[in-house]
Design an enzyme around this catalytic site. Structure first.
Site, PDB file in Angstrom:
ATOM      1  N   HIS A 125       7.344  19.523 -14.102  1.00 49.14           N
ATOM      2  CA  HIS A 125       8.088  18.387 -14.646  1.00 49.14           C
ATOM      3  C   HIS A 125       9.395  18.128 -13.890  1.00 49.14           C
ATOM      4  O   HIS A 125       9.751  16.963 -13.649  1.00 49.14           O
ATOM      5  CB  HIS A 125       8.370  18.586 -16.140  1.00 49.14           C
ATOM      6  CG  HIS A 125       9.025  17.408 -16.790  1.00 49.14           C
ATOM      7  ND1 HIS A 125       8.422  16.175 -16.873  1.00 49.14           N
ATOM      8  CD2 HIS A 125      10.232  17.282 -17.391  1.00 49.14           C
ATOM      9  CE1 HIS A 125       9.223  15.334 -17.498  1.00 49.14           C
ATOM     10  NE2 HIS A 125      10.333  15.981 -17.825  1.00 49.14           N
ATOM     11  N   HIS A 160       0.839  -1.193   0.000  1.00 49.85           N
ATOM     12  CA  HIS A 160       0.000   0.000   0.000  1.00 49.85           C
ATOM     13  C   HIS A 160       0.876   1.246   0.000  1.00 49.85           C
ATOM     14  O   HIS A 160       1.797   1.366   0.811  1.00 49.85           O
ATOM     15  CB  HIS A 160      -0.914  -0.024   1.222  1.00 49.85           C
ATOM     16  CG  HIS A 160      -1.915   1.067   1.244  1.00 49.85           C
ATOM     17  ND1 HIS A 160      -2.308   1.660   2.409  1.00 49.85           N
ATOM     18  CD2 HIS A 160      -2.595   1.696   0.257  1.00 49.85           C
ATOM     19  CE1 HIS A 160      -3.200   2.605   2.149  1.00 49.85           C
ATOM     20  NE2 HIS A 160      -3.388   2.638   0.841  1.00 49.85           N
ATOM     21  N   ASP A 167       7.848   7.769 -20.771  1.00 49.10           N
ATOM     22  CA  ASP A 167       8.189   7.776 -22.191  1.00 49.10           C
ATOM     23  C   ASP A 167       9.648   7.346 -22.349  1.00 49.10           C
ATOM     24  O   ASP A 167      10.340   7.060 -21.371  1.00 49.10           O
ATOM     25  CB  ASP A 167       7.916   9.151 -22.807  1.00 49.10           C
ATOM     26  CG  ASP A 167       8.709  10.287 -22.176  1.00 49.10           C
ATOM     27  OD1 ASP A 167       9.798  10.052 -21.611  1.00 49.10           O
ATOM     28  OD2 ASP A 167       8.238  11.440 -22.250  1.00 49.10           O
ATOM     29  N   TYR A 194       6.281  14.458 -22.188  1.00 48.40           N
ATOM     30  CA  TYR A 194       5.622  14.437 -20.873  1.00 48.40           C
ATOM     31  C   TYR A 194       4.653  13.278 -20.689  1.00 48.40           C
ATOM     32  O   TYR A 194       3.833  13.287 -19.764  1.00 48.40           O
ATOM     33  CB  TYR A 194       4.928  15.770 -20.576  1.00 48.40           C
ATOM     34  CG  TYR A 194       5.849  16.945 -20.670  1.00 48.40           C
ATOM     35  CD1 TYR A 194       6.789  17.192 -19.675  1.00 48.40           C
ATOM     36  CD2 TYR A 194       5.800  17.793 -21.761  1.00 48.40           C
ATOM     37  CE1 TYR A 194       7.662  18.264 -19.772  1.00 48.40           C
ATOM     38  CE2 TYR A 194       6.669  18.882 -21.862  1.00 48.40           C
ATOM     39  CZ  TYR A 194       7.592  19.111 -20.867  1.00 48.40           C
ATOM     40  OH  TYR A 194       8.449  20.177 -20.967  1.00 48.40           O
ATOM     41  N   ALA A 195       4.713  12.259 -21.540  1.00 47.45           N
ATOM     42  CA  ALA A 195       3.848  11.084 -21.383  1.00 47.45           C
ATOM     43  C   ALA A 195       4.428  10.197 -20.281  1.00 47.45           C
ATOM     44  O   ALA A 195       5.054   9.167 -20.537  1.00 47.45           O
ATOM     45  CB  ALA A 195       3.713  10.328 -22.704  1.00 47.45           C
ATOM     46  N   ASN A 196       4.221  10.639 -19.057  1.00 47.16           N
ATOM     47  CA  ASN A 196       4.757   9.978 -17.865  1.00 47.16           C
ATOM     48  C   ASN A 196       3.706  10.042 -16.768  1.00 47.16           C
ATOM     49  O   ASN A 196       2.963  11.018 -16.676  1.00 47.16           O
ATOM     50  CB  ASN A 196       6.015  10.697 -17.358  1.00 47.16           C
ATOM     51  CG  ASN A 196       7.047  10.902 -18.422  1.00 47.16           C
ATOM     52  OD1 ASN A 196       7.585   9.957 -18.965  1.00 47.16           O
ATOM     53  ND2 ASN A 196       7.335  12.162 -18.745  1.00 47.16           N
TER      54      ASN A 196
END
Length: 139
Positions: free
Chosen positions: A106, A20, A28, A128-130
């Site tokens: 970022h 948990h 990316d 920024y595809a994170n």
């Protein structure tokens, strides 16, 4: 043999060993990954696998309760951001819970990845595809 859709042994092991609030980053192809953090490198060629494909596979097995993204993701890559949010909303509906969704600059996101149990690198070449997922519980 595993019956569920996720057949990658490293990802299956990662999900099985999460506690948990443990965190997992899906990124990316360009996000720096701290040396001390486990790297699960799925990238084959640019675009394979995609960020969204990888998130779908991971969410098929991982219970989440929190999501962290870079503020820039929403503005610079809105289609990918919206696709991710749609998947998160589907997860909320399936488990009947509301997830905490947070945005950070970022640079702060990159620092935050140091807290991840693992970073899963995709072939995605979209800026920024994170995302960082915080593990939840199924009860």
């Amino acid at each position: 043999m595993k019956k569920s859709a996720l057949i990658n042994s490293e990802l299956s092991y990662l999900v099985a060993t999460l506690g948990h609030t443990d965190e997992v980053t899906v990124c990316d192809a360009g996000l720096p990954i701290p040396d001390e953090t486990q790297r699960i490198d799925l990238a084959l060629i640019p675009g394979v696998p995609t960020f969204i494909q990888t998130v779908k596979a991971l969410l098929g097995e991982m219970q989440i309760e929190g999501v962290v993204m870079a503020e820039e993701f929403k503005q610079v890559s809105p289609e990918h951001h919206d696709a991710l949010i749609a998947l998160v909303r589907e997860e909320e509906a399936m488990c009947g819970k509301t997830f905490n969704i947070a945005y950070v600059p970022h640079e702060a996101f990159k620092v935050h990845t140091q807290n991840s149990k693992a970073v899963i690198r995709t072939g995605e070449c979209t800026p920024y595809a994170n995302v960082i997922f915080q593990a939840g519980v199924v009860f």
